[in-house]
Motif scaffolding. Structure first.
Motif, PDB file in Angstrom:
ATOM      1  N   ALA A 198     -24.411  -0.951  68.326  1.00 38.51           N
ATOM      2  CA  ALA A 198     -25.134  -2.110  68.865  1.00 38.51           C
ATOM      3  C   ALA A 198     -24.124  -3.049  69.501  1.00 38.51           C
ATOM      4  O   ALA A 198     -23.009  -3.214  68.996  1.00 38.51           O
ATOM      5  N   GLN A 199     -24.501  -3.649  70.596  1.00 34.99           N
ATOM      6  CA  GLN A 199     -23.630  -4.600  71.278  1.00 34.99           C
ATOM      7  C   GLN A 199     -24.111  -6.011  70.971  1.00 34.99           C
ATOM      8  O   GLN A 199     -25.283  -6.328  71.119  1.00 34.99           O
ATOM      9  N   ILE A 200     -23.189  -6.844  70.513  1.00 36.97           N
ATOM     10  CA  ILE A 200     -23.541  -8.230  70.215  1.00 36.97           C
ATOM     11  C   ILE A 200     -22.660  -9.152  71.051  1.00 36.97           C
ATOM     12  O   ILE A 200     -21.513  -8.827  71.365  1.00 36.97           O
ATOM     13  N   THR A 201     -23.204 -10.270  71.438  1.00 32.45           N
ATOM     14  CA  THR A 201     -22.481 -11.260  72.230  1.00 32.45           C
ATOM     15  C   THR A 201     -22.654 -12.630  71.573  1.00 32.45           C
ATOM     16  O   THR A 201     -23.682 -12.904  70.944  1.00 32.45           O
ATOM     17  N   PRO A 202     -21.663 -13.490  71.709  1.00 30.33           N
ATOM     18  CA  PRO A 202     -21.760 -14.808  71.071  1.00 30.33           C
ATOM     19  C   PRO A 202     -22.723 -15.730  71.802  1.00 30.33           C
ATOM     20  O   PRO A 202     -22.976 -15.565  72.996  1.00 30.33           O
ATOM     21  N   PHE A 203     -23.258 -16.676  71.083  1.00 31.07           N
ATOM     22  CA  PHE A 203     -24.049 -17.744  71.670  1.00 31.07           C
ATOM     23  C   PHE A 203     -23.073 -18.850  72.057  1.00 31.07           C
ATOM     24  O   PHE A 203     -22.505 -19.525  71.193  1.00 31.07           O
ATOM     25  N   MET A 204     -22.862 -19.025  73.366  1.00 36.45           N
ATOM     26  CA  MET A 204     -21.851 -19.951  73.866  1.00 36.45           C
ATOM     27  C   MET A 204     -22.484 -21.295  74.251  1.00 36.45           C
ATOM     28  O   MET A 204     -23.667 -21.381  74.588  1.00 36.45           O
ATOM     29  N   GLY A 205     -21.673 -22.325  74.207  1.00 43.46           N
ATOM     30  CA  GLY A 205     -22.097 -23.647  74.643  1.00 43.46           C
ATOM     31  C   GLY A 205     -20.884 -24.465  75.037  1.00 43.46           C
ATOM     32  O   GLY A 205     -19.745 -24.103  74.738  1.00 43.46           O
ATOM     33  N   GLU A 206     -21.125 -25.561  75.731  1.00 43.29           N
ATOM     34  CA  GLU A 206     -20.038 -26.456  76.138  1.00 43.29           C
ATOM     35  C   GLU A 206     -20.153 -27.750  75.349  1.00 43.29           C
ATOM     36  O   GLU A 206     -21.179 -28.432  75.407  1.00 43.29           O
ATOM     37  N   ILE A 207     -19.106 -28.060  74.626  1.00 43.93           N
ATOM     38  CA  ILE A 207     -19.088 -29.283  73.833  1.00 43.93           C
ATOM     39  C   ILE A 207     -18.242 -30.317  74.565  1.00 43.93           C
ATOM     40  O   ILE A 207     -17.278 -29.973  75.255  1.00 43.93           O
ATOM     41  N   TYR A 208     -18.620 -31.588  74.454  1.00 38.37           N
ATOM     42  CA  TYR A 208     -17.891 -32.616  75.179  1.00 38.37           C
ATOM     43  C   TYR A 208     -17.596 -33.816  74.284  1.00 38.37           C
ATOM     44  O   TYR A 208     -18.264 -34.056  73.272  1.00 38.37           O
ATOM     45  N   ALA A 209     -16.573 -34.565  74.665  1.00 36.72           N
ATOM     46  CA  ALA A 209     -16.230 -35.838  74.031  1.00 36.72           C
ATOM     47  C   ALA A 209     -15.753 -36.776  75.128  1.00 36.72           C
ATOM     48  O   ALA A 209     -15.288 -36.321  76.186  1.00 36.72           O
ATOM     49  N   ASN A 210     -15.847 -38.064  74.885  1.00 30.50           N
ATOM     50  CA  ASN A 210     -15.450 -39.038  75.904  1.00 30.50           C
ATOM     51  C   ASN A 210     -14.699 -40.206  75.256  1.00 30.50           C
ATOM     52  O   ASN A 210     -15.175 -41.345  75.242  1.00 30.50           O
ATOM     53  N   PRO A 211     -13.501 -39.942  74.703  1.00 32.48           N
ATOM     54  CA  PRO A 211     -12.737 -41.036  74.081  1.00 32.48           C
ATOM     55  C   PRO A 211     -12.301 -42.067  75.122  1.00 32.48           C
ATOM     56  O   PRO A 211     -12.092 -41.737  76.289  1.00 32.48           O
ATOM     57  N   GLN A 212     -12.161 -43.309  74.669  1.00 31.72           N
ATOM     58  CA  GLN A 212     -11.831 -44.416  75.562  1.00 31.72           C
ATOM     59  C   GLN A 212     -10.509 -45.053  75.135  1.00 31.72           C
ATOM     60  O   GLN A 212     -10.242 -45.217  73.944  1.00 31.72           O
ATOM     61  N   ALA A 213      -9.714 -45.449  76.127  1.00 27.48           N
ATOM     62  CA  ALA A 213      -8.460 -46.160  75.877  1.00 27.48           C
ATOM     63  C   ALA A 213      -8.317 -47.267  76.908  1.00 27.48           C
ATOM     64  O   ALA A 213      -8.913 -47.212  77.992  1.00 27.48           O
ATOM     65  N   THR A 214      -7.538 -48.292  76.585  1.00 29.01           N
ATOM     66  CA  THR A 214      -7.266 -49.342  77.555  1.00 29.01           C
ATOM     67  C   THR A 214      -6.052 -48.938  78.393  1.00 29.01           C
ATOM     68  O   THR A 214      -5.190 -48.172  77.934  1.00 29.01           O
ATOM     69  N   GLN A 215      -5.960 -49.470  79.597  1.00 23.77           N
ATOM     70  CA  GLN A 215      -4.807 -49.169  80.438  1.00 23.77           C
ATOM     71  C   GLN A 215      -3.530 -49.726  79.820  1.00 23.77           C
ATOM     72  O   GLN A 215      -2.449 -49.153  79.990  1.00 23.77           O
ATOM     73  N   THR A 216      -3.663 -50.827  79.066  1.00 17.54           N
ATOM     74  CA  THR A 216      -2.492 -51.379  78.384  1.00 17.54           C
ATOM     75  C   THR A 216      -1.923 -50.381  77.390  1.00 17.54           C
ATOM     76  O   THR A 216      -0.700 -50.207  77.283  1.00 17.54           O
ATOM     77  N   MET A 217      -2.799 -49.717  76.640  1.00  9.65           N
ATOM     78  CA  MET A 217      -2.342 -48.675  75.716  1.00  9.65           C
ATOM     79  C   MET A 217      -1.623 -47.571  76.468  1.00  9.65           C
ATOM     80  O   MET A 217      -0.550 -47.110  76.057  1.00  9.65           O
ATOM     81  N   LEU A 218      -2.203 -47.134  77.567  1.00  9.16           N
ATOM     82  CA  LEU A 218      -1.639 -46.020  78.317  1.00  9.16           C
ATOM     83  C   LEU A 218      -0.311 -46.394  78.980  1.00  9.16           C
ATOM     84  O   LEU A 218       0.541 -45.528  79.192  1.00  9.16           O
ATOM     85  N   ASP A 219      -0.110 -47.685  79.308  1.00 13.34           N
ATOM     86  CA  ASP A 219       1.139 -48.125  79.925  1.00 13.34           C
ATOM     87  C   ASP A 219       2.271 -48.280  78.917  1.00 13.34           C
ATOM     88  O   ASP A 219       3.438 -48.369  79.298  1.00 13.34           O
TER      89      ASP A 219
END
Length: 419
Positions: A198-219
């Protein structure tokens, strides 16, 4: 009945445990755990033998001790994990292309500068230049995210995890049917039947996240943008992934272990793709006999890597169970090399498993690595967004992941009887 052998890991020696100085944090916690377990047993014995007027007070004390034992056991596991991490050897080697890609990606994170980043990632990761869909994170950062996910996601700790670079994964499994037999040294070799696959295939999906940072932190030159991003993304991914791997319905997400059909029939007669559930002897509760008899339903080959999986609330109920000789089935981990066990087997706490309730598959037991496979597609992608939520900079991060049951004989469920 004789309890099956359950091998345990040997944790690495700690760089900070100071065993020579007598200041060993694991030993201190283990000693406290041993003392609490002794008090726990004595209190429970008194509860069982007490008159009705004393039962309520003793039950309250027992609940408190149960919580303390659980907390100490968790603390001990955390200390041992930190010890292993502190002694983990070194570094991963990178090619000049990968190093150049990492530097360019860091500039993209901090400043939004993406000039030449698409071409660099194509050389470093052997993927096509696709800036419209965001940029692929460096391989080192990708693997770090997956490592963090494994440390915080119970199902990743239990299941077989495969990382792939392509868009498709398929697996062939045998359903039996290849006959075998005995034959003499010079006798003719009869042909065997063709095995059913028997051939089986995974159930795929796309997971996302959207973390936020200030430009001051990044500098800030001392701010490690990559480490921050991997930690934030792993935290967001872990909770959603574990729920999907446990009970996801397979629609735009992995199909979880609990989402597959179950039946109260043996391995010999049950349909492929269906797990076995075993009903508890009592209505709405789990007894010691339910746990002890559970092993008789398994083939010996599945017991070598077997492990329990249940929620924290279920653990509290299991801690007071005894076998027919009056011995507690749950034992705390009293040394570095001997973690807590239930009926001789280790367990993993997964709070996405259902609590004890009518018709709930509250406990899963068996070789989870053989039963369930998680598919990670390399190529976590990041889209930098400094406009939507000013003055914050968002990092819309996506990853493809899938899951599927592979061997439905390797794990079985204890189902709470409803009537």
């Amino acid at each position: 009945m004789q309890k099956p052998h359950n091998p345990h890991f040997m944790p690495a020696a700690s760089a900070f445990s100071h065993k020579d100085s007598g200041n060993d944090p694991v030993k201190e916690v283990a000693d406290k755990l041993a003392a609490k377990f002794t008090e726990f047993k004595e209190t429970n014995e008194k509860r069982l033998a007490a008159v009705e007027s004393e039962k309520a007070a003793l039950a309250g004390k027992l609940d408190t001790l149960t919580g303390q034992l659980t907390e100490l056991d968790s603390l001990k596991a955390t200390i041992e994990a930190l010890e292993k991490k502190s002694n983990r050897p070194g570094t991963t080697s990178t090619t000049p292309e990968q190093a150049e890609h990492k530097d360019a990606f860091n500039k993209f994170l901090r400043k939004g500068q993406d000039q030449g980043l698409g071409a660099l990632q194509a050389k470093a990761l052997n993927i096509t230049d696709d800036p419209d869909g965001g940029y692929a994170v460096p391989e080192e950062l990708d693997r770090n995210i997956l490592s963090l996910l494994r440390n915080t996601t119970p199902m990743r700790q239990l299941a077989n995890v495969i990382t792939m670079g392509g868009a498709e994964y398929k697996k062939l499994v045998s359903l039996g049917g290849a006959n075998s037999g005995w034959v003499g040294e010079q006798a003719a070799r009869p042909a065997t039947n063709t095995p059913t696959l028997a051939q089986i295939t995974p159930f795929m999906g796309e997971i996302y996240a959207n973390p936020q940072a200030t430009q001051t932190m990044l500098d800030d030159v001392f701010f490690n943008a990559e480490a921050w991003l991997s930690a934030e993304v792993a935290t967001d991914f872990a909770e959603k992934e574990n729920l999907a791997f446990t009970s996801g319905d397979g629609t735009l997400k992995p199909k979880g272990l609990l989402a597959y059909a179950t039946a109260a029939t043996s391995d010999a007669t049950r349909a492929f793709g269906t797990f076995e559930h075993i009903n508890t002897a009592s209505v709405g509760a789990i007894t010691g006999d339910d746990i002890v008899k559970f092993f008789t339903n398994f083939k010996a080959g599945y017991l070598a890597g077997a492990r329990w999986q249940f929620s924290r609330t279920t653990l509290a109920a299991l801690m007071v169970l005894k076998d027919g000789d009056g011995n507690y089935l749950w034992r705390p981990g009293l040394s570095e090399s001997a973690p807590a066990v239930l009926a001789g087997f280790g367990y993993t706490i997964n709070d996405d498993m259902p609590s004890i309730a009518a018709n709930a598959n509250a406990i899963a037991f068996g070789d989870h690595k053989r039963a369930y496979t998680i598919i990670d597609r390399m190529g976590t992608r990041v889209l930098r967004d400094p406009f939507t939520n000013k003055p914050f900079v968002g990092f819309y991060t996506t990853k493809r992941v899938g899951g599927m049951a592979v061997d439905t004989q390797a794990v079985k469920f204890l189902k709470i009887r409803a009537s």
